[in-house]
Design a protein around this motif. Sequence first.
Motif, mmCIF file in Angstrom:
data_model
loop_
_atom_site.group_PDB
_atom_site.id
_atom_site.type_symbol
_atom_site.label_atom_id
_atom_site.label_comp_id
_atom_site.label_asym_id
_atom_site.label_seq_id
_atom_site.Cartn_x
_atom_site.Cartn_y
_atom_site.Cartn_z
ATOM 1 N N TYR A 105 -10.332 10.341 0.540
ATOM 2 C CA TYR A 105 -10.150 11.197 -0.624
ATOM 3 C C TYR A 105 -9.304 10.533 -1.701
ATOM 4 N N ARG A 106 -9.552 9.300 -1.991
ATOM 5 C CA ARG A 106 -8.827 8.623 -3.070
ATOM 6 C C ARG A 106 -9.397 9.080 -4.406
ATOM 7 N N LYS A 107 -8.538 9.183 -5.393
ATOM 8 C CA LYS A 107 -8.962 9.706 -6.684
ATOM 9 C C LYS A 107 -9.433 8.608 -7.638
ATOM 10 N N VAL A 108 -8.901 7.425 -7.503
ATOM 11 C CA VAL A 108 -9.200 6.327 -8.411
ATOM 12 C C VAL A 108 -9.871 5.224 -7.591
ATOM 13 N N GLU A 109 -10.347 4.201 -8.239
ATOM 14 C CA GLU A 109 -10.999 3.108 -7.520
ATOM 15 C C GLU A 109 -10.073 2.525 -6.454
ATOM 16 N N ARG A 110 -10.665 1.965 -5.433
ATOM 17 C CA ARG A 110 -9.922 1.466 -4.278
ATOM 18 C C ARG A 110 -8.913 0.383 -4.665
ATOM 19 N N ASP A 111 -9.192 -0.399 -5.687
ATOM 20 C CA ASP A 111 -8.285 -1.475 -6.089
ATOM 21 C C ASP A 111 -6.966 -0.944 -6.659
ATOM 22 N N PHE A 112 -6.979 0.268 -7.218
ATOM 23 C CA PHE A 112 -5.804 0.819 -7.877
ATOM 24 C C PHE A 112 -5.076 1.887 -7.061
ATOM 25 N N THR A 113 -5.478 2.097 -5.836
ATOM 26 C CA THR A 113 -4.877 3.172 -5.038
ATOM 27 C C THR A 113 -4.290 2.645 -3.746
ATOM 28 N N ARG A 114 -3.530 3.523 -3.132
ATOM 29 C CA ARG A 114 -2.964 3.242 -1.812
ATOM 30 C C ARG A 114 -3.410 4.341 -0.871
ATOM 31 N N GLY A 115 -3.747 3.945 0.338
ATOM 32 C CA GLY A 115 -4.061 4.946 1.352
ATOM 33 C C GLY A 115 -2.768 5.504 1.920
ATOM 34 N N THR A 116 -2.807 6.774 2.295
ATOM 35 C CA THR A 116 -1.620 7.406 2.866
ATOM 36 C C THR A 116 -1.938 7.894 4.267
ATOM 37 N N ILE A 117 -0.897 8.099 5.045
ATOM 38 C CA ILE A 117 -1.069 8.609 6.403
ATOM 39 C C ILE A 117 -1.649 10.032 6.367
ATOM 40 N N GLY A 118 -1.157 10.839 5.443
ATOM 41 C CA GLY A 118 -1.665 12.214 5.322
ATOM 42 C C GLY A 118 -3.135 12.239 4.934
ATOM 43 N N GLY A 119 -3.504 11.368 3.996
ATOM 44 C CA GLY A 119 -4.910 11.299 3.596
ATOM 45 C C GLY A 119 -5.794 10.797 4.714
ATOM 46 N N ALA A 120 -5.300 9.825 5.468
ATOM 47 C CA ALA A 120 -6.070 9.310 6.601
ATOM 48 C C ALA A 120 -6.215 10.373 7.686
ATOM 49 N N ALA A 121 -5.134 11.124 7.958
ATOM 50 C CA ALA A 121 -5.198 12.189 8.965
ATOM 51 C C ALA A 121 -6.190 13.267 8.540
ATOM 52 N N LEU A 122 -6.147 13.634 7.263
ATOM 53 C CA LEU A 122 -7.088 14.623 6.754
ATOM 54 C C LEU A 122 -8.519 14.109 6.849
ATOM 55 N N SER A 123 -8.725 12.851 6.529
ATOM 56 C CA SER A 123 -10.068 12.264 6.602
ATOM 57 C C SER A 123 -10.589 12.240 8.030
ATOM 58 N N ILE A 124 -9.749 11.841 8.970
ATOM 59 C CA ILE A 124 -10.174 11.765 10.363
ATOM 60 C C ILE A 124 -10.440 13.157 10.929
ATOM 61 N N CYS A 125 -9.565 14.113 10.632
ATOM 62 C CA CYS A 125 -9.768 15.493 11.106
ATOM 63 C C CYS A 125 -11.033 16.099 10.504
ATOM 64 N N GLY A 126 -11.243 15.864 9.220
ATOM 65 C CA GLY A 126 -12.444 16.384 8.564
ATOM 66 C C GLY A 126 -13.712 15.780 9.130
ATOM 67 N N THR A 127 -13.675 14.470 9.408
ATOM 68 C CA THR A 127 -14.838 13.805 9.981
ATOM 69 C C THR A 127 -15.134 14.315 11.385
ATOM 70 N N ILE A 128 -14.095 14.469 12.198
ATOM 71 C CA ILE A 128 -14.282 14.993 13.556
ATOM 72 C C ILE A 128 -14.832 16.415 13.508
ATOM 73 N N LEU A 129 -14.310 17.230 12.606
ATOM 74 C CA LEU A 129 -14.783 18.603 12.475
ATOM 75 C C LEU A 129 -16.246 18.639 12.037
ATOM 76 N N MET A 130 -16.613 17.814 11.056
ATOM 77 C CA MET A 130 -18.000 17.800 10.582
ATOM 78 C C MET A 130 -18.958 17.327 11.667
ATOM 79 N N ILE A 131 -18.576 16.292 12.417
ATOM 80 C CA ILE A 131 -19.438 15.795 13.494
ATOM 81 C C ILE A 131 -19.571 16.837 14.589
ATOM 82 N N THR A 132 -18.461 17.493 14.936
ATOM 83 C CA THR A 132 -18.499 18.529 15.966
ATOM 84 C C THR A 132 -19.404 19.687 15.551
ATOM 85 N N LEU A 133 -19.257 20.160 14.319
ATOM 86 C CA LEU A 133 -20.100 21.254 13.837
ATOM 87 C C LEU A 133 -21.561 20.851 13.789
ATOM 88 N N PHE A 134 -21.841 19.616 13.365
ATOM 89 C CA PHE A 134 -23.209 19.142 13.307
ATOM 90 C C PHE A 134 -23.835 19.110 14.703
#
Length: 86
Positions: A12-41
Amino acid sequence: MYFKALKSFDFYRKVERDFTRGTIGGAALSICGTILMITLFVLELNNYLSTNVSTEIVIDDFEDSFLKINFDITMERLACPFENVL
């Protein structure tokens, strides 16, 4: 090193990858969201592919009422002497 690899999962980065930093919170949200979507699917696909046969018979107790039945019959080549309505 572990956190650096984990931060790369931030979807969920807002700007291009070259200008942003990944965060632990964003990574946790991404992983939880992906697991939830795969489980529901997987659950919805399993529900769609499974067969559920259900038989239910209900008898109404309307002893005093009448059931009206209408017939719409077409007899095209019937001679008039053979017609009779009761």
